[in-house]
Design an enzyme around this catalytic site. Structure first.
Site, PDB file in Angstrom:
ATOM      1  N   GLY A  12       0.742  -1.105   0.000  1.00 30.11           N
ATOM      2  CA  GLY A  12       0.106   0.016  -0.065  1.00 30.11           C
ATOM      3  C   GLY A  12       0.668   1.302   0.004  1.00 30.11           C
ATOM      4  N   VAL A  14       1.995   3.287   2.383  1.00 32.36           N
ATOM      5  CA  VAL A  14       3.011   3.303   3.408  1.00 32.36           C
ATOM      6  C   VAL A  14       4.328   2.382   2.880  1.00 32.36           C
ATOM      7  CG1 VAL A  14       3.767   2.906   5.882  1.00 32.36           C
ATOM      8  CG2 VAL A  14       1.794   3.863   5.235  1.00 32.36           C
ATOM      9  N   ARG A  83      -9.556   0.886  10.073  1.00 26.36           N
ATOM     10  CA  ARG A  83     -10.895   0.573  10.511  1.00 26.36           C
ATOM     11  C   ARG A  83     -11.872   1.247   9.557  1.00 26.36           C
ATOM     12  NH1 ARG A  83     -12.293   2.318  16.777  1.00 26.36           N
ATOM     13  NH2 ARG A  83     -14.532   2.015  16.681  1.00 26.36           N
ATOM     14  N   ASN A  96      -6.571  -7.513  11.842  1.00 23.97           N
ATOM     15  CA  ASN A  96      -5.276  -7.149  11.765  1.00 23.97           C
ATOM     16  C   ASN A  96      -4.286  -8.076  12.536  1.00 23.97           C
ATOM     17  OD1 ASN A  96      -5.758  -5.434   9.796  1.00 23.97           O
ATOM     18  ND2 ASN A  96      -5.402  -3.574  11.151  1.00 23.97           N
ATOM     19  N   ASN A 121      -1.463  -1.077  12.418  1.00 21.77           N
ATOM     20  CA  ASN A 121      -2.504  -0.602  13.430  1.00 21.77           C
ATOM     21  C   ASN A 121      -3.303  -1.524  14.043  1.00 21.77           C
ATOM     22  OD1 ASN A 121      -1.107   1.949  14.087  1.00 21.77           O
ATOM     23  ND2 ASN A 121      -2.092   2.814  11.969  1.00 21.77           N
ATOM     24  N   HIS A 176       1.186   4.641  20.111  1.00 21.08           N
ATOM     25  CA  HIS A 176       1.130   5.463  18.953  1.00 21.08           C
ATOM     26  C   HIS A 176      -0.497   5.560  18.850  1.00 21.08           C
ATOM     27  CE1 HIS A 176       1.757   6.655  14.785  1.00 21.08           C
ATOM     28  NE2 HIS A 176       0.857   5.722  14.273  1.00 21.08           N
TER      29      HIS A 176
END
Length: 311
Positions: A12, A14, A83, A96, A121, A176
């Site tokens: 993706g 990132v 999400r 995840n 995440n 985070h």
């Protein structure tokens, strides 16, 4: 001598940006893995087309298989779902979590000696899960969040003070997310303590911009989330491992008594080098700072418990 190899799982925004950032640094050859057919291959080919004009000569390979990842020195996990409307936090944890477990299973097979950096995440919980599932020493598995949050903190300070960001030294610890802990007391501008340079209301706004940095990007994009700064943060951490830089960087580390915390992974200053987290540094925090860190870690512990991972 063969070049170093880095695998990035998840092609993706990132993952692809991290791959390109590493290529520009000529840090290592990169394998970009994704379940979506054609996506990692296409992005890798596009990056390879840039070699002549961008001035790098490492190789980037896209694949739907883990076989090309064999012998990787570092594996970065960015794969995961955001999400979605109607999805609870627990739903996201499970979805995840299943992805991270699957990735770790493959990594353990093809690159059992790799250092693993988790970006998926909720980052702190997924880092703990990756460590538990891998059976690796705790220093070999850590998460990225603190470098990104500290970069946002430094940016906000530089903007508020109208100074070059290179003159700013700032660190964020904790999870985070919304409970992160920007260390205002320890931040400096050209060696001067932040409270000596900015007024209290300015510092309050700097902290707000830091904590809400990711959400601010999402709100502006309308669709999607940040990827340039996260990708650059991943590349910096990978390079620290590959070069055995022994840099002090805020990383999501599995703790075993540091700061009075155990059985949880959360952002703290770490010495990063070959082998991953070589040392967790314990700052001399005030009572309020320590309470904030422990409060942030408590939220991570809830996520760990929700996945049945608590010790």
């Amino acid at each position: 001598m063969p070049r170093r190899k880095v695998t990035i799982v998840g092609a993706g925004q990132v993952g692809a940006t991290a791959a390109y950032s590493l290529a520009l640094r000529e840090a290592a050859d990169v394998v970009l893995v994704d379940v979506a057919e054609g996506i990692p291959q296409g992005k890798a080919l596009d990056m390879m087309h840039a070699r002549r004009v961008a001035g790098f000569d490492v190789r980037i390979v896209g694949t739907n298989s883990y076989e090309p990842c064999e012998g990787s020195d570092v594996v970065v996990i960015t794969a995961g779902l955001p999400r979605k409307p109607g999805m609870t936090r627990e739903d996201l944890l499970k979805v995840n979590g299943d992805i991270v477990r699957s990735v770790i299973s493959e990594v353990s097979r093809v690159a059992p000696t790799a250092v693993v950096i988790c970006v998926t995440n909720p980052l702190d919980v997924m880092t703990y899960l990756a460590w538990k599932a891998s059976g690796m020493p705790r220093g070999r598995v850590f998460g990225m969040g603190g470098v990104l949050d500290s970069a946002r903190f430094a940016h906000a300070i530089a903007e508020a003070a109208s100074v070059p960001v290179a003159d700013v030294d700032a660190m964020v610890i904790g999870a985070h997310g919304d409970t992160m802990v920007p260390l205002v007391r320890l931040a400096t501008i050209g060696g001067r303590p932040l409270p000596d340079v900015l007024a209290a209301e300015q510092i309050e706004e700097v902290v707000r911009r830091t904590v809400n940095g990711g959400a601010d990007v999402v709100a502006l994009l309308k669709s999607g989330s940040a990827f340039f700064a996260p990708g650059a943060s991943v590349a910096a951490m990978v390079e620290a491992v590959l070069s055995d830089a022994r840099r002090v960087m805020p990383a999501c580390a599995v703790l075993d008594g540091e700061y009075g915390l155990r059985g949880v992974s959360v952002g703290v200053p770490c010495v990063i080098g070959a082998g991953g987290v070589l040392e967790v540094q314990e700052l001399d925090l005030t009572e309020d700072e320590l309470a904030a860190l422990r409060g942030s870690a408590a939220g991570v512990s809830q996520g760990i418990a929700a996945l049945g991972l608590e010790e």
